[in-house]
Scaffold this active site. Structure first.
Site, PDB file in Angstrom:
ATOM      1  N   ARG A   4      29.956  41.258  30.803  1.00 33.34           N
ATOM      2  CA  ARG A   4      28.614  40.959  30.277  1.00 33.34           C
ATOM      3  C   ARG A   4      28.602  39.682  29.438  1.00 33.34           C
ATOM      4  O   ARG A   4      27.632  38.934  29.442  1.00 33.34           O
ATOM      5  CB  ARG A   4      28.129  42.155  29.444  1.00 33.34           C
ATOM      6  CG  ARG A   4      26.728  42.002  28.847  1.00 33.34           C
ATOM      7  CD  ARG A   4      26.327  43.281  28.134  1.00 33.34           C
ATOM      8  NE  ARG A   4      25.146  43.094  27.298  1.00 33.34           N
ATOM      9  CZ  ARG A   4      23.899  43.198  27.718  1.00 33.34           C
ATOM     10  NH1 ARG A   4      23.661  43.489  28.977  1.00 33.34           N
ATOM     11  NH2 ARG A   4      22.884  43.013  26.890  1.00 33.34           N
ATOM     12  N   LEU A  45      18.403  39.190  28.511  1.00 33.38           N
ATOM     13  CA  LEU A  45      19.229  40.276  29.050  1.00 33.38           C
ATOM     14  C   LEU A  45      18.765  41.584  28.424  1.00 33.38           C
ATOM     15  O   LEU A  45      18.610  41.667  27.204  1.00 33.38           O
ATOM     16  CB  LEU A  45      20.706  40.064  28.712  1.00 33.38           C
ATOM     17  CG  LEU A  45      21.522  39.135  29.613  1.00 33.38           C
ATOM     18  CD1 LEU A  45      22.860  38.835  28.958  1.00 33.38           C
ATOM     19  CD2 LEU A  45      21.747  39.760  30.974  1.00 33.38           C
ATOM     20  N   SER A  46      18.534  42.594  29.253  1.00 32.05           N
ATOM     21  CA  SER A  46      18.192  43.913  28.727  1.00 32.05           C
ATOM     22  C   SER A  46      19.433  44.571  28.135  1.00 32.05           C
ATOM     23  O   SER A  46      20.567  44.137  28.372  1.00 32.05           O
ATOM     24  CB  SER A  46      17.613  44.796  29.831  1.00 32.05           C
ATOM     25  OG  SER A  46      16.381  44.287  30.293  1.00 32.05           O
ATOM     26  N   ALA A  47      19.219  45.637  27.384  1.00 28.36           N
ATOM     27  CA  ALA A  47      20.333  46.372  26.791  1.00 28.36           C
ATOM     28  C   ALA A  47      21.179  47.025  27.888  1.00 28.36           C
ATOM     29  O   ALA A  47      20.646  47.428  28.923  1.00 28.36           O
ATOM     30  CB  ALA A  47      19.804  47.427  25.833  1.00 28.36           C
TER      31      ALA A  47
END
Length: 340
Positions: free
Chosen positions: A38, A63-65
């Protein structure tokens, strides 16, 4: 959104936490998450936050969680050969993980509104292909990104087996999103502030075609098909050699073994009348054997940092290709022009 699981020290520990919290439930989703770090999708100055379960936004880059992405990946129920459309594809992090599951004969399309984000996604995709050893462990369906508004897609475009929209969807656009989907497909999107897949019973189009409509195949060049076939053959040879040598195929390199947390024994002082009694009691979570604790501590102290770390993984496919009696340009072509 996010914060559902504790932060990890690295990508593997983040995935361990997501598994423990039941956000990641299947092996194929776990493998895809472990294959792509990530942190590689963060700008350098923000990488210290990469393994927190939090969303990240910088300008148009978003970026989403991790807990959101893992729920999305599980809900999509991905299979090799399916077609996938990512509306608001962003950095391409999710599309690349999806591509590891779809395989070389799937379809992997992304639509993104911002041209600068498209360029960022293409750079990150190129970096993954050229540098990651994980890339050679999968048959990859490379994402294709285009700039545009996901609400202005031509009505005669192809329908997809799986569709994900990362942006909030208004109720009036729900039917529009469904029209992008094949019968029997799965659509995942934030509707009424919740990320959820819509039931298949809601996805029947006007003509109600059979559920077994095949996924469209992307047009590929003969060279690309040959590369896929050659890489697949080499992987089979490597696997057969490993089975004959080890009896159980390739062994995966163990990850860092976490050090078990131990609580100290507590000193308890009891006052009784004018007398004072001091005693030690064990915390219930501790091991009962002091001997075992001391031996384990000595064993850990005797290990050097180098011994605590696993050996770096061996890229068997790359080694095999580089040993082939072929011209260097052809070897590099089989390795997708990788520089590493």
């Amino acid at each position: 959104m996010g914060g559902a699981v504790s932060a990890g020290e690295d990508n593997d520990e983040l995935i361990d936490n997501l598994k423990e919290a039941q956000y990641i439930r299947t092996e194929q989703v776990e493998q895809a998450f472990r294959a792509i770090d990530r942190a590689d999708y963060y700008l350098e100055e923000f990488k210290e936050n990469a393994y927190k379960d939090l969303a990240w936004k910088h300008g148009n880059i978003h970026l989403s969680a991790p807990c959101i992405y893992s729920e999305v990946m599980e809900a999509l129920d991905l299979q090799p050969g399916l077609s996938f459309l990512n509306l608001g594809s962003g950095t391409g992090y999710l599309s690349s993980m999806v591509g590891l599951i779809l395989g070389p004969f799937g379809v992997n399309h992304g639509v993104e509104l911002h041209p600068d984000v498209i360029e960022y996604a293409k750079q990150k995709l190129d970096f993954f292909i050229r540098t990651s050893d994980s890339f050679d462990k999968f048959d990859f369906c490379e994402p294709s990104f285009v700039t545009g508004n996901c609400l202005e897609i031509s009505p005669d475009c192809s329908q997809y087996d799986r569709v994900y929209c990362g942006a909030g969807v208004q109720k009036e656009h729900e039917d529009y999103m469904k029209r992008l989907l094949k019968v029997g497909g799965i659509l995942v999107m934030p509707l009424e502030e919740k990320v959820r897949p819509l039931p298949n019973s809601h996805l029947c189009t006007r003509n109600c075609l059979p559920r077994s409509v095949p996924a469209p195949l992307a047009v590929r060049s003969l060279q690309d098909l040959a590369r896929i076939a050659i890489r697949g053959t080499i992987k089979k040879v490597i696997h057969q050699e490993a089975v004959s040598r080890n009896g159980n195929g390739l062994k995966t390199t163990p990850r860092f073994k976490r050090r078990r947390v131990r609580r100290r024994r507590m000193e308890t002082i009891v006052f009784l009348d004018k007398e004072v009694f001091a005693s030690r009691i064990s915390n219930p979570s501790e091991d009962n054997s002091c001997e075992g604790l001391e031996e384990e501590q000595q064993e850990e102290e005797g290990q050097s940092p180098a011994e605590m770390k696993p050996e770096p993984p061996v890229n068997f496919l790359r080694e095999k290709v580089l040993r082939l009696p072929l011209p260097d340009p052809l070897k590099y072509y089989l390795l997708y022009y990788r520089d590493k």
